[in-house]
Motif scaffolding. Structure first.
Motif, short mmCIF file in Angstrom:
data_model
loop_
_atom_site.label_atom_id
_atom_site.label_comp_id
_atom_site.label_asym_id
_atom_site.label_seq_id
_atom_site.Cartn_x
_atom_site.Cartn_y
_atom_site.Cartn_z
N ARG A 62 0.61 -1.24 0.00
CA ARG A 62 0.01 -0.16 0.03
C ARG A 62 0.69 1.31 0.00
O ARG A 62 0.81 2.07 -0.64
CB ARG A 62 -0.95 0.01 1.19
N ILE A 63 1.91 1.23 0.74
CA ILE A 63 2.65 2.39 0.78
C ILE A 63 3.70 2.78 -0.60
O ILE A 63 3.70 3.82 -1.07
CB ILE A 63 3.99 2.20 1.95
N ALA A 64 4.08 1.55 -1.10
CA ALA A 64 4.56 1.53 -2.48
C ALA A 64 3.95 1.82 -3.41
O ALA A 64 4.24 2.84 -4.22
CB ALA A 64 5.30 0.27 -2.58
N ILE A 65 2.42 1.65 -3.32
CA ILE A 65 1.74 1.86 -4.53
C ILE A 65 1.47 3.44 -4.61
O ILE A 65 1.54 4.20 -5.60
CB ILE A 65 0.39 1.14 -4.75
N ALA A 125 -2.90 -0.28 -11.26
CA ALA A 125 -2.38 -0.67 -9.72
C ALA A 125 -3.01 -2.09 -9.71
O ALA A 125 -2.12 -2.83 -9.13
CB ALA A 125 -3.16 0.42 -8.89
N LEU A 126 -4.21 -2.43 -10.07
CA LEU A 126 -4.78 -3.69 -9.95
C LEU A 126 -3.79 -5.02 -10.85
O LEU A 126 -3.37 -5.67 -10.09
CB LEU A 126 -6.12 -3.95 -10.50
N ILE A 127 -3.34 -4.36 -11.90
CA ILE A 127 -2.56 -5.46 -12.86
C ILE A 127 -1.18 -5.41 -12.40
O ILE A 127 -0.64 -6.64 -12.12
CB ILE A 127 -2.33 -4.78 -14.33
N ILE A 143 -5.65 -1.69 -2.28
CA ILE A 143 -6.22 -0.62 -3.28
C ILE A 143 -7.49 -0.09 -2.16
O ILE A 143 -7.81 1.03 -2.40
CB ILE A 143 -6.78 -1.42 -4.34
N GLY A 144 -7.98 -0.95 -1.32
CA GLY A 144 -9.03 -0.17 -0.23
C GLY A 144 -10.52 -0.36 -0.88
O GLY A 144 -11.37 0.29 -0.75
#
Length: 171
Positions: A62-65, A125-127, A143-144
């Motif tokens: 999560r932090i990285a994305i 992001a999903l991919i 992603i939340g």
């Protein structure tokens, strides 16, 4: 365990993951290094606030994305996902056995790259998280959104990619 020891262990355990995420979101190696450093800074700053609501790996993703998206600033809507993943990972995204054979051709890989780069930020992001091998639940946590929403979105992405790649293969 002291914060510094915990941080060093987390970085050591997640180094390759973080570097891959940086490479998905930026093709420039200097920018990748800067993004990597920014992710590490954000992990350090947030480490005391980690509550354990999710796994530590999900938290790091999560932090990285989020850092990767923030790093790209206003241009993130046009962000390009760099697909340098192994062909078998890409084939698994498409759920098509023959895709691996097609991807051997550089032209097909470039088409896939182009299609991936036309996606929305959330789709990218999903991919990228799928390429990392996260489960649907883990992706949802990062992603939340709900796990069922992740499944629906990924199914739609796969269907759209298959259709677009089939359409372009007839050109």
């Amino acid at each position: 365990m002291k914060k510094e020891e915990q941080f060093n262990r987390l970085v050591e355990e997640n180094d390759n993951r973080i570097r891959r995420i940086c490479s998905y979101y930026n093709s420039n190696t200097t920018d990748q290094k800067d993004m990597y450093q920014e992710i590490l800074v954000n992990i350090w700053k947030s480490l005391d606030n980690f509550r354990g609501d999710s796994s530590i790996n999900t938290w790091i993703y999560r932090i990285a994305i989020n850092t990767s998206l923030s790093y790209t600033g206003k241009a993130y809507k046009h962000l390009k996902v760099m697909v340098d993943a192994e062909q078998h990972k890409l084939a698994s995204i498409m759920d098509v056995e023959t895709l691996e054979e097609k991807l051997v051709e550089e032209k097909q890989l470039q088409r896939l790259q182009n299609e991936l780069n036309t996606m929305s930020v959330i789709e990218k992001a999903l991919i990228s998280l799928m390429l990392e091998g996260l489960t649907m639940k883990e992706i949802a946590d990062v992603i939340g959104i709900t796990e069922s929403n992740v499944k629906v979105k990924i199914h739609r992405i796969k269907s759209q990619l298959r259709k677009k790649l089939e359409d372009t293969s007839h050109d």
